[in-house]
Write a protein that holds these residues in place. Structure first.
Motif, PDB file in Angstrom:
ATOM      1  N   UNK A   1      -7.813  -2.444  -6.047  1.00  0.00           N
ATOM      2  CA  UNK A   1      -7.986  -3.263  -4.851  1.00  0.00           C
ATOM      3  C   UNK A   1      -6.648  -3.629  -4.220  1.00  0.00           C
ATOM      4  N   UNK A   2      -5.689  -4.020  -5.055  1.00  0.00           N
ATOM      5  CA  UNK A   2      -4.386  -4.429  -4.525  1.00  0.00           C
ATOM      6  C   UNK A   2      -3.708  -3.291  -3.768  1.00  0.00           C
ATOM      7  N   UNK A   3      -3.840  -2.077  -4.292  1.00  0.00           N
ATOM      8  CA  UNK A   3      -3.229  -0.916  -3.640  1.00  0.00           C
ATOM      9  C   UNK A   3      -3.929  -0.614  -2.317  1.00  0.00           C
ATOM     10  N   UNK A   4      -5.231  -0.793  -2.293  1.00  0.00           N
ATOM     11  CA  UNK A   4      -5.987  -0.536  -1.060  1.00  0.00           C
ATOM     12  C   UNK A   4      -5.613  -1.549   0.021  1.00  0.00           C
ATOM     13  N   UNK A   5      -5.504  -2.808  -0.379  1.00  0.00           N
ATOM     14  CA  UNK A   5      -5.127  -3.846   0.581  1.00  0.00           C
ATOM     15  C   UNK A   5      -3.715  -3.605   1.107  1.00  0.00           C
ATOM     16  N   UNK A   6      -2.832  -3.168   0.225  1.00  0.00           N
ATOM     17  CA  UNK A   6      -1.467  -2.858   0.649  1.00  0.00           C
ATOM     18  C   UNK A   6      -1.467  -1.708   1.654  1.00  0.00           C
ATOM     19  N   UNK A   7      -2.296  -0.709   1.397  1.00  0.00           N
ATOM     20  CA  UNK A   7      -2.375   0.429   2.309  1.00  0.00           C
ATOM     21  C   UNK A   7      -2.826   0.018   3.702  1.00  0.00           C
ATOM     22  N   UNK A   8      -3.839  -0.845   3.756  1.00  0.00           N
ATOM     23  CA  UNK A   8      -4.322  -1.332   5.052  1.00  0.00           C
ATOM     24  C   UNK A   8      -3.248  -2.181   5.722  1.00  0.00           C
ATOM     25  N   UNK A   9      -2.598  -3.043   4.935  1.00  0.00           N
ATOM     26  CA  UNK A   9      -1.559  -3.924   5.483  1.00  0.00           C
ATOM     27  C   UNK A   9      -0.424  -3.117   6.107  1.00  0.00           C
ATOM     28  N   UNK A  10      -0.011  -2.062   5.433  1.00  0.00           N
ATOM     29  CA  UNK A  10       1.086  -1.238   5.953  1.00  0.00           C
ATOM     30  C   UNK A  10       0.681  -0.528   7.239  1.00  0.00           C
ATOM     31  N   UNK A  11      -0.570  -0.083   7.289  1.00  0.00           N
ATOM     32  CA  UNK A  11      -1.052   0.588   8.500  1.00  0.00           C
ATOM     33  C   UNK A  11      -1.100  -0.387   9.673  1.00  0.00           C
ATOM     34  N   UNK A  12      -1.597  -1.586   9.415  1.00  0.00           N
ATOM     35  CA  UNK A  12      -1.687  -2.605  10.469  1.00  0.00           C
ATOM     36  C   UNK A  12      -0.288  -2.998  10.947  1.00  0.00           C
ATOM     37  N   UNK A  13       0.634  -3.154  10.005  1.00  0.00           N
ATOM     38  CA  UNK A  13       2.021  -3.481  10.370  1.00  0.00           C
ATOM     39  C   UNK A  13       2.594  -2.422  11.313  1.00  0.00           C
ATOM     40  N   UNK A  14       2.330  -1.173  10.997  1.00  0.00           N
ATOM     41  CA  UNK A  14       2.853  -0.075  11.816  1.00  0.00           C
ATOM     42  C   UNK A  14       2.273  -0.121  13.228  1.00  0.00           C
ATOM     43  N   UNK A  15       0.975  -0.382  13.317  1.00  0.00           N
ATOM     44  CA  UNK A  15       0.339  -0.462  14.637  1.00  0.00           C
ATOM     45  C   UNK A  15       0.882  -1.642  15.433  1.00  0.00           C
ATOM     46  N   UNK A  16       1.065  -2.769  14.776  1.00  0.00           N
ATOM     47  CA  UNK A  16       1.578  -3.958  15.461  1.00  0.00           C
ATOM     48  C   UNK A  16       3.002  -3.733  15.964  1.00  0.00           C
ATOM     49  N   UNK A  17       3.829  -3.135  15.127  1.00  0.00           N
ATOM     50  CA  UNK A  17       5.228  -2.925  15.504  1.00  0.00           C
ATOM     51  C   UNK A  17       5.383  -1.822  16.549  1.00  0.00           C
ATOM     52  N   UNK A  18       4.502  -0.841  16.504  1.00  0.00           N
ATOM     53  CA  UNK A  18       4.585   0.269  17.458  1.00  0.00           C
ATOM     54  C   UNK A  18       4.073  -0.121  18.840  1.00  0.00           C
ATOM     55  N   UNK A  19       2.934  -0.798  18.872  1.00  0.00           N
ATOM     56  CA  UNK A  19       2.276  -1.075  20.158  1.00  0.00           C
ATOM     57  C   UNK A  19       2.515  -2.484  20.704  1.00  0.00           C
ATOM     58  N   UNK A  20       2.995  -3.385  19.880  1.00  0.00           N
ATOM     59  CA  UNK A  20       3.356  -4.745  20.299  1.00  0.00           C
ATOM     60  C   UNK A  20       2.288  -5.423  21.169  1.00  0.00           C
TER      61      UNK A  20
END
Length: 199
Positions: free
Chosen positions: A42-61
């Motif tokens: 579960x922790x790895x899955x949550x980390x994976x989603x978190x990293x993807x969301x971070x990338x979208x937030x930083x890319x598209x602002x």
């Protein structure tokens, strides 16, 4: 206004970015799905989603993040995973100082299709039409994320006006209460000066 919509989920987390123009004009900026393997911790899955969301937030602002509100389902395990992902997304937005809005599935369906009971196929069809996409976003989680963003763009102005009206009404009520209090105090002081005899 640019909104990042998120349809939270552990296996598939839909993410879509939409720009809002004048009136009800909306444009798709990007759409995708963050996936995690069901056999991962579960922790790895949550980390994976978190990293993807971070990338979208930083890319598209985006200026706002809109997340589907978790509602009761029969599958408690699914609800837990969805709620955990929602928390991760909200936290990522908060760390960037972004406001977060939560919309129920029925709110989104009503905003997009005019019916709070629309099925996923109808929502996908309307999202494709509204955004003028060449083809329907797949899977449905991606379409739902775009629908969330559009829903927020269309409902935010109305919600803002409602909040402003409520704030004004509350201020008027406070002022009225204060004036009544002052009037009672003035009457009591006059009564005290005249020995309780009203003229």
């Amino acid at each position: 206004m640019r909104v990042l919509g998120v349809d939270p989920g552990l296996t598939r987390c839909g993410i879509g970015v939409v720009d809002g123009g004048r009136g009800r004009t909306v444009t798709c900026v990007g759409v995708g799905v963050a996936r995690t393997p069901a056999d991962q911790e579960l922790s790895a899955r949550l980390l994976g989603v978190a990293e993807a969301v971070d990338e979208w937030l930083d890319t598209h602002r985006p200026e706002v993040v809109a997340i589907e509100r978790v509602f009761s389902q029969h599958n408690v395990r699914t609800v837990m995973g969805t709620a955990q992902v929602s928390g991760i997304v909200a936290l990522a937005a908060a760390r960037r100082g972004l406001p977060v809005a939560f919309h129920t599935p029925s709110e989104v369906k009503a905003a997009i299709s005019g019916s709070g009971r629309a099925d996923k196929r109808q929502v996908t069809t309307m999202v494709t039409k509204i955004l003028g996409l060449a083809e329907a976003p797949k899977p449905a989680d991606a379409a739902d994320a775009l629908a969330l963003a559009v829903c927020h763009l269309w409902r935010a102005p109305m919600a803002g006006r409602l909040a402003e009206a409520e704030a004004k009404a509350a201020a008027l009520a406070r002022n009225h209460k204060a004036r009544l209090k002052d009037a009672r105090q003035a009457a009591a002081q006059r009564a005290a000066r005249t020995g309780g005899v009203q003229r």
